[in-house]
Enzyme design. Structure first.
Site, short mmCIF file in Angstrom:
data_model
loop_
_atom_site.label_atom_id
_atom_site.label_comp_id
_atom_site.label_asym_id
_atom_site.label_seq_id
_atom_site.Cartn_x
_atom_site.Cartn_y
_atom_site.Cartn_z
N LYS A 82 3.15 -2.80 22.28
CA LYS A 82 2.60 -1.84 23.21
C LYS A 82 3.67 -0.87 23.70
O LYS A 82 3.37 0.17 24.28
CB LYS A 82 2.05 -2.60 24.45
CG LYS A 82 0.95 -3.57 24.15
CD LYS A 82 0.59 -4.34 25.44
CE LYS A 82 -0.26 -5.54 25.12
NZ LYS A 82 -0.39 -6.44 26.29
N GLY A 83 4.92 -1.25 23.51
CA GLY A 83 6.04 -0.54 24.14
C GLY A 83 6.10 0.95 23.85
O GLY A 83 6.52 1.73 24.69
N GLU A 106 8.95 3.88 17.64
CA GLU A 106 9.26 2.60 18.31
C GLU A 106 9.89 2.90 19.67
O GLU A 106 10.52 3.95 19.86
CB GLU A 106 10.19 1.81 17.38
CG GLU A 106 10.71 0.50 17.91
CD GLU A 106 9.66 -0.55 18.23
OE1 GLU A 106 8.73 -0.24 18.99
OE2 GLU A 106 9.79 -1.70 17.77
N ASP A 107 9.75 1.97 20.61
CA ASP A 107 10.34 2.17 21.92
C ASP A 107 11.87 2.00 21.90
O ASP A 107 12.60 2.83 22.40
CB ASP A 107 9.70 1.22 22.97
CG ASP A 107 9.69 -0.25 22.53
OD1 ASP A 107 10.19 -0.59 21.44
OD2 ASP A 107 9.16 -1.09 23.30
N ASP A 149 16.94 -2.76 19.00
CA ASP A 149 17.90 -3.68 19.62
C ASP A 149 18.65 -4.38 18.48
O ASP A 149 19.62 -3.83 17.95
CB ASP A 149 17.09 -4.63 20.50
CG ASP A 149 17.92 -5.55 21.36
OD1 ASP A 149 19.11 -5.25 21.56
OD2 ASP A 149 17.40 -6.57 21.84
N LYS A 175 20.09 0.52 21.19
CA LYS A 175 21.18 -0.33 21.74
C LYS A 175 22.04 -0.77 20.56
O LYS A 175 21.88 -1.89 20.06
CB LYS A 175 20.56 -1.58 22.36
CG LYS A 175 20.17 -1.49 23.80
CD LYS A 175 19.99 -2.90 24.35
CE LYS A 175 18.65 -3.09 24.97
NZ LYS A 175 18.41 -4.44 25.49
N PHE A 212 19.05 -4.87 29.79
CA PHE A 212 17.61 -5.03 29.60
C PHE A 212 16.89 -3.96 30.42
O PHE A 212 17.06 -3.88 31.63
CB PHE A 212 17.14 -6.42 30.00
CG PHE A 212 15.74 -6.69 29.56
CD1 PHE A 212 15.46 -7.09 28.26
CD2 PHE A 212 14.67 -6.50 30.43
CE1 PHE A 212 14.16 -7.31 27.83
CE2 PHE A 212 13.36 -6.72 30.02
CZ PHE A 212 13.12 -7.13 28.71
N VAL A 213 16.12 -3.12 29.73
CA VAL A 213 15.47 -2.00 30.42
C VAL A 213 13.95 -2.15 30.43
O VAL A 213 13.38 -2.77 29.54
CB VAL A 213 15.87 -0.64 29.80
CG1 VAL A 213 17.32 -0.30 30.09
CG2 VAL A 213 15.60 -0.61 28.30
N ASP A 257 8.31 -3.34 28.92
CA ASP A 257 7.89 -4.34 29.91
C ASP A 257 8.89 -5.47 30.09
O ASP A 257 9.81 -5.64 29.29
CB ASP A 257 6.57 -4.99 29.46
CG ASP A 257 6.77 -5.98 28.33
OD1 ASP A 257 7.50 -5.64 27.37
OD2 ASP A 257 6.26 -7.11 28.42
N ARG A 287 5.53 -1.59 32.80
CA ARG A 287 5.31 -0.59 31.75
C ARG A 287 4.97 0.78 32.32
O ARG A 287 5.22 1.81 31.71
CB ARG A 287 4.15 -1.00 30.84
CG ARG A 287 4.43 -2.18 29.93
CD ARG A 287 3.37 -2.27 28.86
NE ARG A 287 3.32 -3.56 28.20
CZ ARG A 287 4.08 -3.92 27.19
NH1 ARG A 287 4.99 -3.10 26.72
NH2 ARG A 287 3.96 -5.12 26.64
P1 5GP Z 1 14.69 -5.85 17.85
O1 5GP Z 1 13.82 -6.48 16.82
O2 5GP Z 1 15.32 -4.54 17.42
O3 5GP Z 1 15.71 -6.81 18.39
O4 5GP Z 1 13.80 -5.59 19.11
C1 5GP Z 1 12.87 -4.61 19.21
C2 5GP Z 1 11.87 -4.96 20.29
O5 5GP Z 1 12.45 -5.81 21.30
C3 5GP Z 1 11.43 -3.74 21.03
O6 5GP Z 1 10.32 -3.15 20.42
C4 5GP Z 1 11.12 -4.27 22.41
O7 5GP Z 1 9.79 -4.77 22.44
C5 5GP Z 1 12.06 -5.44 22.59
N1 5GP Z 1 13.26 -5.08 23.36
C6 5GP Z 1 14.52 -4.96 22.94
N2 5GP Z 1 15.35 -4.61 23.94
C7 5GP Z 1 14.57 -4.48 25.02
C8 5GP Z 1 14.84 -4.10 26.38
O8 5GP Z 1 15.95 -3.80 26.82
N3 5GP Z 1 13.76 -4.08 27.21
C9 5GP Z 1 12.50 -4.39 26.81
N4 5GP Z 1 11.55 -4.32 27.71
N5 5GP Z 1 12.21 -4.75 25.54
C10 5GP Z 1 13.25 -4.79 24.67
#
Ligand code: 5GP
Length: 182
Positions: free
Chosen positions: A46-47, A102-103, A106, A134, A155-156, A162, A168
């Site tokens: 949903k992000g 994508e939001d 990470d 990040k 963590f944002v 969310d 959100r």
């Molecule tokens: P990745 O697979 O790259 O580790 O993570 C991607 C997903 O992790 C993002 O779409 C998001 O849902 C979640 N995520 C990663 N970092 C953050 C953060 O700082 N805050 C939030 N709310 N979600 C995060």
């Protein structure tokens, strides 16, 4: 859940005004990079829904969009390292110019998985736009063509992001701080 919110306070990292200006720049850049044909944006629920809503209106070019959902983080702040497809697209991507929206990137696990899944649908091209990056947390290399902001390892929440489904709807991107850190 209301109890959860009382344990944290939010601190603005990127204001809504700054976000909107950056999205306007990204929109102009994307329109230049796709001079012919329709851009098929795939928003990751949903992000990314708020980012996608603003981005599509900032692109002065033909756009179609659809959504996918993956499950990864659950209710916590740390990744389970597992990604599963929770909702698939309604439209075919064969021969299309696809932009995954994508939001936040990470570890890169989610986008690596999604890019692999969508590549198998034989699009003409596939690129990624992420509002936040990040890079310090990266575990898998991911080529993100359009990045809104590079942020530190915090963590944002807000602007679609969310914590356990809360926050959100905040207009700004905020850091979530514990009220009484141990
Ligand atoms: P990745 O697979 O790259 O580790 O993570 C991607 C997903 O992790 C993002 O779409 C998001 O849902 C979640 N995520 C990663 N970092 C953050 C953060 O700082 N805050 C939030 N709310 N979600 C995060």
């Amino acid at each position: 859940m209301e109890q959860d919110q009382q344990q944290y306070k939010t601190r603005v990292l990127i204001s809504n005004e700054v976000i909107r200006k950056r999205i306007d720049e990204l929109g102009q850049q994307i329109a230049k990079d796709y001079p012919s044909g329709t851009i098929h944006m795939v928003g990751i629920l949903k992000g990314a829904c708020i980012f996608l809503s603003d981005l599509v209106r900032a692109v002065p070019a033909p756009v179609k969009f659809d959504f996918m959902a993956v499950s990864s983080y659950g209710r916590g702040k740390t990744s389970s390292g597992e990604v599963k497809l929770a909702k698939d697209l309604d439209m075919s991507l064969e021969g299309m110019d696809v932009l995954i929206v994508e939001d936040i990137v990470d570890t890169g696990v989610t986008l690596t998985y999604l890019a692999h899944v969508l590549q198998q649908r034989r699009p003409r091209s596939i690129q990624i736009a992420a509002l936040l990056d990040k890079p310090s947390r990266r575990m898998r290399p991911v080529q993100v063509k359009y990045v809104g902001f590079t942020i530190p390892d915090e963590f944002v929440v807000g602007y679609g992001l969310d914590y356990a489904e809360d926050y959100r709807n905040l207009p700004d991107i905020c850091i979530l701080d514990p009220v009484n850190p141990a």
